[in-house]
Design a protein around this motif. Structure first.
Motif, PDB file in Angstrom:
ATOM      1  N   ASN A 344      37.215  40.128  33.872  1.00  0.00           N
ATOM      2  CA  ASN A 344      37.761  38.662  32.732  1.00  0.00           C
ATOM      3  C   ASN A 344      39.576  39.350  33.101  1.00  0.00           C
ATOM      4  N   LEU A 345      40.229  40.464  32.195  1.00  0.00           N
ATOM      5  CA  LEU A 345      41.037  40.177  31.889  1.00  0.00           C
ATOM      6  C   LEU A 345      42.379  40.597  33.022  1.00  0.00           C
ATOM      7  N   ASP A 346      41.652  41.109  33.636  1.00  0.00           N
ATOM      8  CA  ASP A 346      42.777  41.298  35.300  1.00  0.00           C
ATOM      9  C   ASP A 346      42.617  40.097  35.089  1.00  0.00           C
ATOM     10  N   ASN A 347      42.101  39.192  36.030  1.00  0.00           N
ATOM     11  CA  ASN A 347      41.871  37.832  36.391  1.00  0.00           C
ATOM     12  C   ASN A 347      43.097  37.096  35.809  1.00  0.00           C
ATOM     13  N   LYS A 348      42.562  37.164  34.181  1.00  0.00           N
ATOM     14  CA  LYS A 348      43.337  36.126  33.666  1.00  0.00           C
ATOM     15  C   LYS A 348      45.102  37.012  33.975  1.00  0.00           C
ATOM     16  N   LEU A 349      45.397  38.184  33.462  1.00  0.00           N
ATOM     17  CA  LEU A 349      46.581  38.395  33.782  1.00  0.00           C
ATOM     18  C   LEU A 349      46.844  38.308  35.297  1.00  0.00           C
ATOM     19  N   LYS A 350      46.664  37.918  36.950  1.00  0.00           N
ATOM     20  CA  LYS A 350      46.468  37.397  37.761  1.00  0.00           C
ATOM     21  C   LYS A 350      47.890  36.129  37.719  1.00  0.00           C
ATOM     22  N   GLU A 351      46.621  35.137  36.537  1.00  0.00           N
ATOM     23  CA  GLU A 351      46.335  33.716  36.813  1.00  0.00           C
ATOM     24  C   GLU A 351      48.686  33.449  36.231  1.00  0.00           C
ATOM     25  N   ARG A 352      48.624  34.507  34.778  1.00  0.00           N
ATOM     26  CA  ARG A 352      49.575  35.106  34.268  1.00  0.00           C
ATOM     27  C   ARG A 352      50.877  34.199  34.943  1.00  0.00           C
ATOM     28  N   LYS A 353      50.897  35.627  36.180  1.00  0.00           N
ATOM     29  CA  LYS A 353      51.774  35.947  36.824  1.00  0.00           C
ATOM     30  C   LYS A 353      51.812  34.863  37.749  1.00  0.00           C
ATOM     31  N   ARG A 354      50.497  34.493  37.789  1.00  0.00           N
ATOM     32  CA  ARG A 354      50.676  32.763  39.246  1.00  0.00           C
ATOM     33  C   ARG A 354      51.775  31.929  38.553  1.00  0.00           C
TER      34      ARG A 354
ATOM     35  N   ASN B 147      34.851  44.386  41.663  1.00  0.00           N
ATOM     36  CA  ASN B 147      33.444  43.213  42.454  1.00  0.00           C
ATOM     37  C   ASN B 147      32.636  42.818  41.659  1.00  0.00           C
ATOM     38  N   PHE B 148      33.262  42.254  40.429  1.00  0.00           N
ATOM     39  CA  PHE B 148      32.377  41.793  39.675  1.00  0.00           C
ATOM     40  C   PHE B 148      33.167  40.173  39.352  1.00  0.00           C
ATOM     41  N   PHE B 149      32.020  38.835  39.518  1.00  0.00           N
ATOM     42  CA  PHE B 149      32.617  37.528  39.295  1.00  0.00           C
ATOM     43  C   PHE B 149      32.691  37.752  37.644  1.00  0.00           C
ATOM     44  N   THR B 150      34.333  36.439  37.538  1.00  0.00           N
ATOM     45  CA  THR B 150      34.367  36.108  35.847  1.00  0.00           C
ATOM     46  C   THR B 150      34.306  35.189  35.992  1.00  0.00           C
ATOM     47  N   PRO B 151      33.967  34.615  34.534  1.00  0.00           N
ATOM     48  CA  PRO B 151      34.617  32.830  34.817  1.00  0.00           C
ATOM     49  C   PRO B 151      36.056  32.508  35.151  1.00  0.00           C
ATOM     50  N   HIS B 152      36.394  30.851  35.918  1.00  0.00           N
ATOM     51  CA  HIS B 152      37.645  31.149  36.486  1.00  0.00           C
ATOM     52  C   HIS B 152      38.490  30.775  35.218  1.00  0.00           C
ATOM     53  N   THR B 153      39.199  31.191  35.429  1.00  0.00           N
ATOM     54  CA  THR B 153      40.404  31.159  34.310  1.00  0.00           C
ATOM     55  C   THR B 153      40.879  30.449  33.957  1.00  0.00           C
ATOM     56  N   GLU B 154      40.696  28.909  34.392  1.00  0.00           N
ATOM     57  CA  GLU B 154      41.207  27.374  33.694  1.00  0.00           C
ATOM     58  C   GLU B 154      40.837  26.943  33.302  1.00  0.00           C
ATOM     59  N   THR B 210      37.586  36.670  48.051  1.00  0.00           N
ATOM     60  CA  THR B 210      39.335  38.028  48.311  1.00  0.00           C
ATOM     61  C   THR B 210      40.197  37.434  49.183  1.00  0.00           C
ATOM     62  N   SER B 211      38.800  36.903  50.713  1.00  0.00           N
ATOM     63  CA  SER B 211      40.281  36.980  51.783  1.00  0.00           C
ATOM     64  C   SER B 211      41.657  36.089  50.888  1.00  0.00           C
ATOM     65  N   ILE B 212      40.453  34.787  49.688  1.00  0.00           N
ATOM     66  CA  ILE B 212      42.259  33.581  49.831  1.00  0.00           C
ATOM     67  C   ILE B 212      42.927  35.400  49.132  1.00  0.00           C
ATOM     68  N   LEU B 213      42.342  36.254  48.129  1.00  0.00           N
ATOM     69  CA  LEU B 213      43.215  36.555  47.368  1.00  0.00           C
ATOM     70  C   LEU B 213      43.968  37.977  48.892  1.00  0.00           C
ATOM     71  N   LYS B 214      43.705  38.199  49.413  1.00  0.00           N
ATOM     72  CA  LYS B 214      44.269  39.301  50.448  1.00  0.00           C
ATOM     73  C   LYS B 214      45.123  37.806  50.673  1.00  0.00           C
ATOM     74  N   GLU B 215      45.126  36.455  51.118  1.00  0.00           N
ATOM     75  CA  GLU B 215      45.816  36.045  51.866  1.00  0.00           C
ATOM     76  C   GLU B 215      47.670  35.822  51.429  1.00  0.00           C
ATOM     77  N   THR B 216      47.149  36.172  49.558  1.00  0.00           N
ATOM     78  CA  THR B 216      48.148  36.080  49.010  1.00  0.00           C
ATOM     79  C   THR B 216      48.112  37.250  48.648  1.00  0.00           C
ATOM     80  N   ASN B 217      48.015  38.519  48.827  1.00  0.00           N
ATOM     81  CA  ASN B 217      48.211  40.096  48.569  1.00  0.00           C
ATOM     82  C   ASN B 217      48.208  40.372  47.141  1.00  0.00           C
ATOM     83  N   ASN B 218      47.417  39.561  47.016  1.00  0.00           N
ATOM     84  CA  ASN B 218      46.693  39.421  44.890  1.00  0.00           C
ATOM     85  C   ASN B 218      45.488  40.159  45.374  1.00  0.00           C
ATOM     86  N   GLU B 219      44.771  40.927  46.390  1.00  0.00           N
ATOM     87  CA  GLU B 219      43.446  41.500  45.822  1.00  0.00           C
ATOM     88  C   GLU B 219      43.328  42.578  44.848  1.00  0.00           C
TER      89      GLU B 219
END
Lengths: 385, 226
Positions: A344-354, B147-154, B210-219
């Motif tokens: 969760n935090l890793d994804n949040k930080l990626k979003e902040r960076k984006r 390899n976990f799903f997380t709640p969407h950041t937005e 994951t493919s989308i993240l790879k395209e932006t080098n964000n995986e």
């Protein structure tokens, strides 16, 4: 090698359990009985029951398929000579056969008497040469004395004492992990009454000070070594009992090498023990929805070596636990929760960076993520396990 | 967890019957009803779900066009033996099982293991695969490091809590699933690097994200970039 199939119907928790105990297609021994079988499964699925049923099957073995007691049908490739049960319990199963040997995890009567006899025979042979040499000296026949002396050397070279063979080949490689070894130089008749272990200072360590693990190894190794079983069935319950993981890793190979031309049946809860088996040698027992036991099938489609999903010999320990022992997670519940927090935090930080935030190692949330990675045992530079 | 189109164009006998029900349904264990409709419901859902577990996207029915062929249906009923699947018919909201046990809207097919784990836990429609407002890309993110799903950041904090609770309830990040997902994606992306493209016949949402993240080098983890 002996049993090829077991079929149990309407007996205790087994409603209709059929076990093919032969090597699958594509294996160099395809169709032959398995050299060794490992029963795994939740407590209560009947692993020990199966061992005891195998060991106690009927007064006579036949070379043909035969329905025996308790609705158990067994098919043999050949009749076994003996049956041996190395149990963790002291309760002797009901077996009406004089070809049955029972070895509980006690040191007494576990085969040492056979070794004593072998040692005595060895000493007797040695004494014959010593007597001849001594007589030759008395007769001043130095050529004869020299000849007998050479013969004694040759005989000793060709006939290692059984105790030295047992010690050097099997026990000492394990006992060195405990800084112990078998005392092979016997100084008195008293020392032959039991196996003695010595420490680095060559002092005998009394049996009451042996660890449970050492007692386990000794109590199982000696009978397998001394009875020289051939073409027999050997059942060993919980071979891992009280053994540290590094010893567990070796113990199955040691037992196999001690009694090579036999069929072994093991029951275990240990993933490390399971890693010593080919996938077709593992019989995983599971409960179905009605509480009856079935075999979890590891192959898909035809029973062929290429169609097996997992091979425990090549998996990591956590993968064996997850895929074969059905543990859900790769660690504790706390680890799983932390993994979720990390994600969760890793994804949040990626979003902040984006969104344009300039992240650095001084950022509070980055520090928090790094701490989590450290707790998870990860190389935080890689960000991965 | 993909959005599932819950059309019921094959199992029409069941759907017509279900639509006509008023008041309490026959009990779910009612043998005649089960014999008549169970296989048709399961096979219709497996058609809708491409043979995947509705929650985890693990394959539970072999990918075989013949399984879903129109030839297997006669007059709105699945008329051959149900293929051997490792899944169960799942009541999304278990509290409806007693009185509305045959409600189409409440059915999914999920892996037997997940069905057992989920049990009768309380659910929230924020992560119901056929809910009108549900879109995987708006509710979930994927983190390839774990390899976990997380709640969407937005999402709002409240929505994140609700989604997280449902990720746990539906066992989307169950360790065995995570392990399978990781191995599947590693295989797919490794072969892809060698120019071999395989069918994405499991875990499509994790693959797409994951493919989308790879395209932006964000995986990788954010820690890789610092």
């Amino acid at each position: 090698m002996i049993i090829t199939k077991i079929h149990i119907k309407d007996h205790q928790q087994f409603k209709d359990l059929e076990l093919d105990l032969t090597y699958p297609a594509g294996h160099k021994k395809a169709g032959e009985p398995l050299d060794k079988v490992c029963f795994i499964g939740q407590s209560g699925t009947g692993k020990t029951t199966l061992l005891e049923e195998i060991i106690g099957l009927g007064p006579k073995f036949r070379s043909t398929s035969k329905v025996l007691k308790n609705n158990i049908e067994v098919q043999y490739a050949d009749a076994p000579f003996h049956r041996a049960y190395l149990s963790i319990s002291e309760n002797i199963p009901e077996v009406s056969s004089n070809r049955f040997y029972f070895f509980p995890l006690l040191l007494i009567n576990n085969g040492w008497e056979h070794l004593v006899s072998a040692i005595e025979n060895h000493q007797h042979e040695q004494a014959k040469y010593a007597f001849a040499i001594s007589k030759a000296f008395r007769d001043k026949d130095y050529d004869a004395a020299n000849m007998y002396s050479q013969k004694l050397k040759q005989w000793e070279h060709e006939n290692e004492t059984p105790l030295i063979d047992l010690a050097n080949t099997y026990l000492n490689p394990i006992l060195k992990n405990f800084h112990l070894e078998v005392k092979t130089e016997l100084e008195s008749l008293e020392e032959i009454k039991q196996i003695n272990l010595i420490n680095k200072n060559l002092e005998v360590v009394p049996q009451q000070f042996w660890s449970t693990g050492i007692k386990n190894i000794i109590a199982r190794t000696i009978p397998l070594y001394t009875h020289k079983f051939e073409h027999s069935i050997i059942c060993i319950d919980e071979p891992e009992t009280s053994l540290y993981p590094d010893i567990q890793r070796k113990i199955i190979d040691i037992y196999t090498s001690l009694a090579p031309n036999n069929q072994f049946f093991y029951a275990t809860h240990s993933p490390i023990i399971a890693s010593s088996f080919e996938p077709w040698e593992i019989v995983e027992l599971k409960f179905d929805k009605e509480g009856y036991v079935y075999r979890d099938q590891y192959w898909e489609g035809e029973n062929h070596v290429k169609n097996y999903k997992y091979d425990p010999r090549y998996l990591r320990w956590d993968a064996i636990l997850q895929n074969i022992f059905d543990l859900e997670n790769d660690g504790s519940d706390e680890r799983k929760e932390l993994l979720q927090e990390f994600a969760n935090l890793d994804n949040k930080l990626k979003e902040r960076k984006r969104k344009g935030d300039q992240l650095s190692k001084e950022d509070a949330e980055v520090k928090e993520l790094m701490d989590m990675g450290k707790k998870l045992g990860w190389d935080t530079k890689q960000g991965k396990a | 967890m993909r959005k599932i189109d819950k059309q019921c164009h094959l199992s029409t006998v069941y759907k017509t019957w279900e639509s006509s029900l008023t008041g309490d349904h026959p009990t779910y264990s009612h043998s005649t009803t089960k014999r008549l409709h169970y296989n048709s419901i399961v096979m219709q859902l497996l058609f809708n779900q491409d043979g995947l577990c509705a929650f985890t996207e693990e394959r539970i029915c072999p990918k075989n066009d013949k399984t879903y062929s129109d030839n297997n249906w006669a007059d709105g009923i699945y008329n051959i033996d149900k293929p051997d699947i490792s899944g169960d018919l799942e009541h999304f909201n278990s509290s409806l099982k007693e009185k509305q046990g045959w409600l189409w809207d409440n059915f999914f097919v999920v892996s037997s293991f997940i069905n057992r784990k989920k049990g009768t836990k309380e659910v929230d429609s924020i992560l119901k695969p056929d809910d009108i407002n549900y879109e995987a890309s708006k509710m979930l993110d994927y983190n390839p490091t774990t390899n976990f799903f997380t709640p969407h950041t937005e999402l709002t904090d409240t929505e994140k809590d609700r989604v997280q609770k449902m990720i746990d309830t539906l066992e989307i990040n169950n360790g065995l699933i995570v392990d399978k997902r990781e191995r599947f994606l590693n295989k797919i992306f490794l072969l892809s690097d060698f120019g071999v493209d395989l069918d994405i016949d499991e875990f499509p949402t994790a693959y797409e994200m994951t493919s989308i993240l790879k395209e932006t080098n964000n995986e990788g983890s954010i820690l890789d970039t610092l």
